[in-house]
Each structure stands twice: as C-alpha cells, then as structure tokens.
Design an enzyme around this catalytic site. Sequence first.
Site, short mmCIF file in Angstrom:
data_model
loop_
_atom_site.label_atom_id
_atom_site.label_comp_id
_atom_site.label_asym_id
_atom_site.label_seq_id
_atom_site.Cartn_x
_atom_site.Cartn_y
_atom_site.Cartn_z
N GLU A 159 14.94 -9.53 8.55
CA GLU A 159 13.69 -9.22 7.81
C GLU A 159 12.52 -10.00 8.39
O GLU A 159 11.41 -9.47 8.50
CB GLU A 159 13.84 -9.53 6.32
CG GLU A 159 14.64 -8.53 5.52
CD GLU A 159 14.47 -7.07 5.94
OE1 GLU A 159 13.38 -6.51 5.76
OE2 GLU A 159 15.44 -6.49 6.43
N TRP A 218 11.27 -8.04 11.06
CA TRP A 218 10.33 -6.96 10.72
C TRP A 218 8.90 -7.50 10.71
O TRP A 218 7.95 -6.82 11.11
CB TRP A 218 10.67 -6.35 9.36
CG TRP A 218 11.68 -5.25 9.46
CD1 TRP A 218 13.01 -5.33 9.21
CD2 TRP A 218 11.43 -3.88 9.84
NE1 TRP A 218 13.61 -4.11 9.42
CE2 TRP A 218 12.66 -3.20 9.80
CE3 TRP A 218 10.28 -3.18 10.22
CZ2 TRP A 218 12.78 -1.85 10.11
CZ3 TRP A 218 10.39 -1.83 10.53
CH2 TRP A 218 11.63 -1.18 10.49
N TRP A 231 -3.57 16.31 4.32
CA TRP A 231 -3.73 15.39 3.19
C TRP A 231 -4.56 16.06 2.10
O TRP A 231 -5.43 16.87 2.38
CB TRP A 231 -4.46 14.11 3.63
CG TRP A 231 -3.77 13.33 4.70
CD1 TRP A 231 -4.16 13.21 6.00
CD2 TRP A 231 -2.56 12.57 4.60
NE1 TRP A 231 -3.29 12.42 6.71
CE2 TRP A 231 -2.29 12.02 5.86
CE3 TRP A 231 -1.68 12.31 3.54
CZ2 TRP A 231 -1.17 11.22 6.10
CZ3 TRP A 231 -0.58 11.51 3.79
CH2 TRP A 231 -0.33 10.97 5.06
N ASN A 284 10.10 -5.00 -2.24
CA ASN A 284 9.98 -4.13 -1.06
C ASN A 284 10.49 -2.71 -1.31
O ASN A 284 9.86 -1.73 -0.91
CB ASN A 284 10.72 -4.74 0.12
CG ASN A 284 10.60 -3.88 1.36
OD1 ASN A 284 9.51 -3.60 1.83
ND2 ASN A 284 11.74 -3.41 1.88
N TRP A 304 -2.59 7.66 3.32
CA TRP A 304 -1.97 6.34 3.19
C TRP A 304 -2.99 5.21 3.19
O TRP A 304 -2.77 4.16 2.60
CB TRP A 304 -0.93 6.14 4.31
CG TRP A 304 -1.51 6.25 5.70
CD1 TRP A 304 -1.64 7.40 6.43
CD2 TRP A 304 -2.04 5.20 6.51
NE1 TRP A 304 -2.23 7.12 7.65
CE2 TRP A 304 -2.48 5.79 7.73
CE3 TRP A 304 -2.18 3.82 6.34
CZ2 TRP A 304 -3.05 5.04 8.76
CZ3 TRP A 304 -2.75 3.08 7.37
CH2 TRP A 304 -3.19 3.69 8.56
N TRP A 314 2.83 0.80 5.26
CA TRP A 314 2.20 2.07 4.86
C TRP A 314 2.43 3.16 5.88
O TRP A 314 2.74 4.30 5.54
CB TRP A 314 0.71 1.86 4.57
CG TRP A 314 0.56 1.36 3.17
CD1 TRP A 314 0.42 0.07 2.77
CD2 TRP A 314 0.63 2.15 1.97
NE1 TRP A 314 0.40 0.00 1.40
CE2 TRP A 314 0.52 1.26 0.89
CE3 TRP A 314 0.78 3.52 1.71
CZ2 TRP A 314 0.55 1.70 -0.44
CZ3 TRP A 314 0.81 3.94 0.39
CH2 TRP A 314 0.70 3.05 -0.66
C1 FAD Z 1 3.93 -0.01 1.65
C2 FAD Z 1 4.33 -1.42 2.02
C3 FAD Z 1 3.35 -2.40 2.11
C4 FAD Z 1 3.70 -3.71 2.46
N1 FAD Z 1 2.72 -4.66 2.54
C5 FAD Z 1 3.04 -5.94 2.89
C6 FAD Z 1 2.04 -6.95 3.00
O1 FAD Z 1 0.85 -6.70 2.83
N2 FAD Z 1 2.44 -8.22 3.29
C7 FAD Z 1 3.75 -8.54 3.52
O2 FAD Z 1 4.06 -9.70 3.80
N3 FAD Z 1 4.70 -7.59 3.47
C8 FAD Z 1 4.40 -6.32 3.15
N4 FAD Z 1 5.39 -5.36 3.06
C9 FAD Z 1 6.76 -5.72 3.46
C10 FAD Z 1 7.68 -6.24 2.35
O3 FAD Z 1 7.60 -5.41 1.23
C11 FAD Z 1 7.36 -7.68 1.93
O4 FAD Z 1 7.27 -8.51 3.06
C12 FAD Z 1 8.47 -8.23 1.03
O5 FAD Z 1 8.61 -7.42 -0.11
C13 FAD Z 1 8.11 -9.64 0.61
O6 FAD Z 1 9.03 -10.12 -0.31
P1 FAD Z 1 9.97 -11.35 0.06
O7 FAD Z 1 9.16 -12.46 0.62
O8 FAD Z 1 10.80 -11.64 -1.13
O9 FAD Z 1 10.83 -10.71 1.21
P2 FAD Z 1 12.24 -11.15 1.82
O10 FAD Z 1 13.14 -10.00 1.66
O11 FAD Z 1 12.68 -12.45 1.28
O12 FAD Z 1 11.93 -11.26 3.37
C14 FAD Z 1 11.52 -12.49 3.99
C15 FAD Z 1 10.25 -12.27 4.75
O13 FAD Z 1 10.42 -11.32 5.79
C16 FAD Z 1 9.24 -10.54 5.95
N5 FAD Z 1 9.54 -9.14 5.66
C17 FAD Z 1 10.51 -8.65 4.87
N6 FAD Z 1 10.49 -7.30 4.87
C18 FAD Z 1 9.48 -6.94 5.66
C19 FAD Z 1 8.96 -5.69 6.07
N7 FAD Z 1 9.49 -4.52 5.67
N8 FAD Z 1 7.89 -5.67 6.91
C20 FAD Z 1 7.34 -6.82 7.35
N9 FAD Z 1 7.81 -8.05 7.00
C21 FAD Z 1 8.86 -8.11 6.17
C22 FAD Z 1 8.23 -11.07 4.95
O14 FAD Z 1 7.42 -12.03 5.60
C23 FAD Z 1 9.12 -11.72 3.91
O15 FAD Z 1 8.48 -12.73 3.17
C24 FAD Z 1 5.06 -4.03 2.71
C25 FAD Z 1 6.03 -3.03 2.62
C26 FAD Z 1 5.67 -1.74 2.27
C27 FAD Z 1 6.73 -0.70 2.18
#
Ligand code: FAD
Length: 480
Positions: free
Chosen positions: A276, A279, A307, A344, A362, A385
């Site tokens: 993650e 990602w 759209w 997420n 989007w 997005w």
């Molecule tokens: C539509 C949409 C918008 C999003 N906008 C953002 C945003 O503005 N900022 C943001 O940090 N994340 C965003 N995310 C990704 C993800 O949802 C969040 O990083 C995650 O929910 C954060 O929760 P956590 O720290 O508990 O994640 P954990 O599951 O604990 O993951 C650890 C870290 O990994 C990174 N990470 C995890 N999943 C993703 C992912 N899919 N993409 C990129 N990094 C990821 C984050 O830095 C996160 O804190 C978005 C996802 C979607 C689908």
Amino acid sequence: MSDTIIVWFRRDLRLDDNPALEAALRAGARILPVYIHAPDEEAPWAPGAASRWWLHHSLESLDGALRARGARLWIGQGKSLALLRRLAETSGARAIHWNRLYDPATRARDTEIKQQLRAAGLDCASHNGALLFEPWEAATGNGGPYKVFSAFWRHCAPRLAEHPDPIAAPARIPTVELDGGATVAELGLLPRLSWDQGLAANWTPGEDGARMAAEHFLAGPLGGYGKLRDHPDRPGTSRLSPHLHFGEIGPRRLLALTRAALPAPPTLGEDAFARELGWREFAYHLLYHFPQTPEHPLDARFADYPWREPSDTELLERWQRGRTGIPLVDAGMRELWHTGWMHNRVRMVAASLLTKNLRLPWQLGARWFWDTLVDADLACNTLGWQWTAGCGADAAPYFRVFNPVRQGERFDPNGDYVRRWCPELARLPDKVLQQPWTATNTTLARAGVGLDLNYPAPMIDLAQSRREALAGWERIKTTP
Ligand SMILES: Cc1cc2nc3c(=O)[nH]c(=O)nc-3n(C[C@H](O)[C@H](O)[C@H](O)COP(=O)(O)OP(=O)(O)OC[C@H]3O[C@@H](n4cnc5c(N)ncnc54)[C@H](O)[C@@H]3O)c2cc1C
C-alpha cells in the site's frame, strides 16, 4: 561563529528522519527553521479547509518540538522567494536546505527559487524526505514511466531492502535567533465557524500524533492488515495518511517500524502494508511524469466520455451530503464530512457511484475530497479518482462499475459501518440494510424507516445507470 543554514519546512513537518535538517546539522551549522505560508504558490491546488485545519495543529506541534530542542519555527507569509532572500540576508545564512515536493505548481516554484537563490550566491540543496523512491528512479525497459502498478512495484519492492536506516531526531538544535515572524494563529488556517469538532475528536496532528498512530497500528491492526484492510467496519488500517501527507512521519521510518514489529520472514500483513505504501509511491511516480493528470485524464479517450452536465448540481450535492439513498455511499460521505477521512474501500465505492452511475466528471469528486479530506494529497487523490473513473492507471481489461450493495454486503457484512453513520437505518435487518428500497413496507415501518421521509429513496437506478456507463465506455473505447 559557525555558519547559519536555513531549513525550509514544507510538507515534512517532523524532526525524525528529516534529510534536509540532518544535512544542515551535519554541516555543523546553526539552524534557522522556517515555514512560509504561500497558498497562492500551490494554486490551483492550495490546501482545502480540512488540510488547513490539520496544518495549523501540525505547525504548532513542530514549533513545540523545535522549542524543546532550543530552536523555534520562524513563520512567514507571502512570496517564498522574497522571504527566503530576506531571511538569508538578515541571518547571514549561506545555504538553504529543503525536502522536495512533487506536485506541478510547487515543483515549478522550487526550480525557480533554486535558480534565483543560487544566482544570488546561496547554496541550495533539496533532499528526498517524502518517498521511498524518487519518481524518476523507476523506469520501464524502454526508459519510460510505469502506468501499471504491479509492474512498478515488481521493480521497486526488491529494492526496499537497500534503504539506509532512518535518522533519529536530533536531541538539540543549535540555532540563530531572529526577530519577527508570524504566529501559527496569524496564518488564519482554522475555520471561522467551528465545524471542526469531528476532526479534533478523531485526530492528533503532529509528529507525536503520527508516532502514536503508528504504534497503535503496529501493536494491533498490522498483524491482520492483509485480511482486514478492506473492511470499513473494522479498525484494520493505519489511518496514517494525513500524517504521511504532512510529512509528520516519513515512509522510511514507517517501513522500518513495520519491519521491526513483525517476525521475519514478512507476514502477509507486512507485505500487504508495504504494497500500500507502494501505491503511494506509484501515485507520486504518475503525478511527476504526468503533471497534467489532476485536471486531465491519463487515458486521453476519456476527453470524449459522455459525462453528465456538471451544472446538474442537485446530484452532486446529494452525493456530497450523504443523501444518495445508497447506504454504503452515504455512510462514507458522512464519515468524510464528520472526520475528514473515509475508508479506502468506501472511497472507491463512493467515487464509482459519482463517476459511473451518476456519470458526473471525476474532477468534481476530486475537488470535494480535496476540500474535505484531512489527507488530501494531489498525487494520491488524482490516482484514486482517475483509477475509479476508469481513465487512469488501472490494468483491468474491463470497465469496472462497483455495485455498492454487493460491496456493502461483502465488506460491511454485519452492517456496523452503515449503522454507525446512517443511524436512521440502524433497526433494519441485515438482509435489506444495504438496499432499503427492497424492504417491504412492513419491514421499513417496523424499523422506523420512511423512504424519502427520514432516509432518501435511491437517487439512481443502479442497474440502469450501470448499463449507461458501460454504453459510454463502448462509445470511446475504440477511439484511437
Ligand atoms: C477516490 C480516492 C481518493 C483518494 N484520495 C486520497 C488522498 O487524497 N490522499 C491519500 O493519502 N490517499 C487517498 N486515497 C487512497 C487511500 O484511500 C488512502 O490513502 C487510505 O484510505 C488512507 O488510509 P490509511 O492511512 O488507513 O491507509 P493504509 O491502508 O493504512 O495504508 C497506508 C498508507 O499507504 C498509502 N496508501 C494506501 N492505499 C493507497 C492508495 N490506494 N493510493 C495511494 N496511497 C495509498 C497511504 O499513504 C496510506 O496512509 C484515495 C483513494 C480513492 C479511491
């Protein structure tokens, strides 16, 4: 008297494992820690309301940590270049160090600042404090950027072991006293009308808060992360995203902590967590190489996607307010509004409803998230997005339309998440909780639910709108 070096803090609001600070200290200099509030320089993506709230508290925390080590944060407002120049003159600093940012506006600004200050005889050095891999370090066989995550991560993951150990925070920071500067409060980051109670109740911004959140995660959810990370009804993820965004904890430290917390060889949970973080790395890789993507689709065919007219504000407003009539989506949008964060899985489902079922562009959803998320991050938000809208870096060979009912049944099987955020549905039986419109009138009445009375009827026919979304995809998919 030793030299003075300005350390320009930006989105690296920590003392632990901070390469810019470390380099300045290694040079044996007195440090002038500086933060400059210049939201115009981040336009069109200046921090949104939730981010500003976070920033206020994070700056206070950083200032406190600096003071505990004999220094303080000098805060300015205005043009960064002019302020840095003036600060260098008044403090006699010979060098400026900072950690890099990667979004297009600040990259262009920093390049300009570096050129100008170097021309004025100052030594400028930028460092990597935000990422495990610089966006330009990973390249495909033919030297281009990756567009598929799995290939990107196959390239990066084996190199994780090569990372040097993170650097501990300094015990003391030799400094230079400089008059003036603003207080954090003078930046006016907090809302005038207090809507931030939910944020305050859910988060502790700052480096200590980041460390506490990390320790909480390591001691609990990390072990089951691989299995539970998709469940919004369980505390299965780290909730470290805002801390990572503001650089209150660095990814190198986080990785080192997870490595130390788990037995070797890595468990499923640990690998899944590193992935993650991968990602996040991928998001920065994409934003760096495709800086147009916060506004424009990575997949150019989507310029012609049918759209819906964005002027249809009623649909957007219902989505924003968690009044769509689709429980999982409403729960997510209300969680976002109340806490500044959304799980997420639910982000994906809510974004899919907006872009696929409602066929709203989007960019509208990305803007709303930008203003309301405490972790709003241009790279991750753009990736999330675009991925969900189908126009980004998604390797799936089909056009994905999430079914919010099935997603709810699968990832919130007991309905705890929906019941928490949509309490008006709490007494519905599990069988119909994710789709109250299928309940009989008797069931609804027994549960105290009145569709379009105390909970909306669904604003869209899920099956029909799915077909329309797919038809839209059919129209553009063969565009050259
Ligand atoms: C539509 C949409 C918008 C999003 N906008 C953002 C945003 O503005 N900022 C943001 O940090 N994340 C965003 N995310 C990704 C993800 O949802 C969040 O990083 C995650 O929910 C954060 O929760 P956590 O720290 O508990 O994640 P954990 O599951 O604990 O993951 C650890 C870290 O990994 C990174 N990470 C995890 N999943 C993703 C992912 N899919 N993409 C990129 N990094 C990821 C984050 O830095 C996160 O804190 C978005 C996802 C979607 C689908």
